[in-house]
Design a protein around this motif. Structure first.
Motif, short mmCIF file in Angstrom:
data_model
loop_
_atom_site.label_atom_id
_atom_site.label_comp_id
_atom_site.label_asym_id
_atom_site.label_seq_id
_atom_site.Cartn_x
_atom_site.Cartn_y
_atom_site.Cartn_z
N VAL A 84 0.85 -1.19 0.00
CA VAL A 84 0.00 0.00 0.00
C VAL A 84 0.89 1.24 0.00
CG1 VAL A 84 -1.76 1.32 1.23
CG2 VAL A 84 -1.83 -1.16 1.29
N ASP A 85 0.61 2.18 -0.90
CA ASP A 85 1.28 3.47 -0.94
C ASP A 85 0.21 4.55 -1.07
OD1 ASP A 85 2.85 5.70 -1.27
OD2 ASP A 85 3.91 4.97 -3.04
N VAL A 86 -0.17 5.16 0.05
CA VAL A 86 -1.26 6.13 0.03
C VAL A 86 -0.88 7.42 -0.69
CG1 VAL A 86 -2.44 5.23 2.06
CG2 VAL A 86 -0.69 6.96 2.35
N GLU A 87 0.41 7.73 -0.78
CA GLU A 87 0.84 8.95 -1.48
C GLU A 87 0.52 8.88 -2.97
OE1 GLU A 87 4.86 10.03 -0.69
OE2 GLU A 87 4.57 9.96 1.48
N THR A 88 0.73 7.72 -3.56
CA THR A 88 0.42 7.55 -4.99
C THR A 88 -0.96 6.95 -5.21
OG1 THR A 88 1.41 5.35 -5.07
CG2 THR A 88 2.85 7.23 -5.55
N GLY A 89 -1.57 6.43 -4.14
CA GLY A 89 -2.88 5.80 -4.26
C GLY A 89 -2.81 4.37 -4.77
N ARG A 90 -1.60 3.84 -4.90
CA ARG A 90 -1.43 2.49 -5.44
C ARG A 90 -1.40 1.45 -4.33
NH1 ARG A 90 0.85 1.73 -10.70
NH2 ARG A 90 0.30 -0.39 -10.14
N PHE A 91 -1.88 0.26 -4.64
CA PHE A 91 -1.78 -0.88 -3.75
C PHE A 91 -1.78 -2.14 -4.59
CE2 PHE A 91 -6.30 -0.37 -4.25
CZ PHE A 91 -6.82 -1.65 -4.24
N GLY A 92 -1.36 -3.23 -3.99
CA GLY A 92 -1.33 -4.49 -4.69
C GLY A 92 -1.72 -5.62 -3.77
N GLY A 93 -2.06 -6.73 -4.36
CA GLY A 93 -2.48 -7.87 -3.56
C GLY A 93 -2.21 -9.18 -4.26
N ASN A 94 -2.29 -10.24 -3.50
CA ASN A 94 -2.11 -11.59 -4.01
C ASN A 94 -3.43 -12.34 -3.90
OD1 ASN A 94 0.71 -11.27 -4.40
ND2 ASN A 94 0.98 -11.52 -2.20
N PHE A 95 -3.71 -13.16 -4.89
CA PHE A 95 -4.92 -13.97 -4.86
C PHE A 95 -4.72 -15.11 -3.86
CE2 PHE A 95 -4.92 -12.54 -9.43
CZ PHE A 95 -5.82 -11.51 -9.21
N ILE A 96 -5.74 -15.35 -3.03
CA ILE A 96 -5.66 -16.43 -2.06
C ILE A 96 -5.95 -17.75 -2.75
CG2 ILE A 96 -6.70 -17.41 0.02
CD1 ILE A 96 -7.16 -14.53 0.97
N GLU A 97 -7.01 -17.78 -3.52
CA GLU A 97 -7.37 -19.00 -4.25
C GLU A 97 -8.21 -18.59 -5.45
OE1 GLU A 97 -10.18 -22.81 -3.41
OE2 GLU A 97 -8.80 -22.24 -1.83
N LEU A 98 -7.86 -19.10 -6.62
CA LEU A 98 -8.60 -18.78 -7.83
C LEU A 98 -9.56 -19.90 -8.17
CD1 LEU A 98 -5.84 -17.35 -10.19
CD2 LEU A 98 -7.60 -16.08 -8.99
N THR A 99 -10.80 -19.56 -8.44
CA THR A 99 -11.75 -20.54 -8.95
C THR A 99 -11.40 -20.81 -10.41
OG1 THR A 99 -13.30 -18.84 -9.69
CG2 THR A 99 -13.57 -19.67 -7.42
N GLY A 100 -12.02 -21.81 -10.99
CA GLY A 100 -11.79 -22.11 -12.40
C GLY A 100 -12.15 -20.96 -13.30
N ASN A 101 -13.30 -20.31 -13.03
CA ASN A 101 -13.74 -19.17 -13.82
C ASN A 101 -12.75 -18.01 -13.70
OD1 ASN A 101 -15.62 -17.40 -15.30
ND2 ASN A 101 -15.91 -16.44 -13.30
N ALA A 102 -12.30 -17.70 -12.47
CA ALA A 102 -11.36 -16.60 -12.27
C ALA A 102 -10.04 -16.87 -12.99
CB ALA A 102 -11.12 -16.39 -10.77
N PHE A 103 -9.56 -18.11 -12.91
CA PHE A 103 -8.32 -18.47 -13.60
C PHE A 103 -8.47 -18.28 -15.10
CE2 PHE A 103 -5.50 -21.37 -15.80
CZ PHE A 103 -4.29 -21.14 -15.17
N ASP A 104 -9.59 -18.74 -15.66
CA ASP A 104 -9.82 -18.61 -17.11
C ASP A 104 -9.87 -17.15 -17.54
OD1 ASP A 104 -9.91 -21.36 -17.32
OD2 ASP A 104 -12.11 -21.46 -17.37
N VAL A 105 -10.57 -16.31 -16.77
CA VAL A 105 -10.69 -14.90 -17.11
C VAL A 105 -9.32 -14.22 -17.06
CG1 VAL A 105 -11.62 -12.68 -16.35
CG2 VAL A 105 -13.10 -14.68 -16.45
N ILE A 106 -8.56 -14.47 -16.00
CA ILE A 106 -7.25 -13.83 -15.85
C ILE A 106 -6.29 -14.34 -16.92
CG2 ILE A 106 -5.25 -13.56 -14.33
CD1 ILE A 106 -7.30 -13.61 -11.99
N GLN A 107 -6.35 -15.62 -17.23
CA GLN A 107 -5.50 -16.17 -18.29
C GLN A 107 -5.85 -15.53 -19.63
OE1 GLN A 107 -6.00 -20.36 -19.16
NE2 GLN A 107 -3.85 -20.54 -19.70
#
Length: 120
Positions: A84-107
């Motif tokens: 998290v960087d509030v000065e730039t407004g940017r943040f990032g995260g990691n996926f905990i678990e991807l469903t089949g649909n989520a994996f297909d969409v991201i791929q």
């Protein structure tokens, strides 16, 4: 004349490939914009500092990320905020678990399949 490269430092800590995107999303009822996405995580804009001087979102926060891809497929995935960087407004995260649909969409997003025209 010879040239030597002594060293190289990069601020980038991620180990996966990401694709730049611009997707409106919702992180625990707050509107955010996903700026890049990969199979293990994402980067987004929308972080801010609350009145009590705490950042939103905060590192190690677990949250639900909801978005639609360019084809209108809905994705709901659980994430852990890793940066998290509030000065730039940017943040990032990691996926905990991807469903089949989520994996297909991201791929599809990663391989630019979302922009291809299907001919039959």
């Amino acid at each position: 004349m010879s040239t030597r490269v002594i060293g190289f430092a990069d601020k980038e800590l991620r180990r996966d490939r990401r694709r730049a995107v611009a997707i409106d999303a919702v992180l625990d009822t707050q509107d955010v914009k996903i700026l890049d996405i990969g199979l293990s995580g994402f980067g987004a804009r929308g972080a801010y500092q609350r009145h009590d001087r705490t950042p939103w979102p905060h590192v190690d926060q677990r949250a639900e990320l909801d978005f639609q891809d360019y084809k209108g497929r809905k994705v709901e995935v659980l994430v852990t905020i890793s940066y998290v960087d509030v000065e730039t407004g940017r943040f990032g995260g990691n996926f905990i678990e991807l469903t089949g649909n989520a994996f297909d969409v991201i791929q599809d997003l990663m391989l630019h399949r979302d922009l291809r025209i299907v001919t039959r």
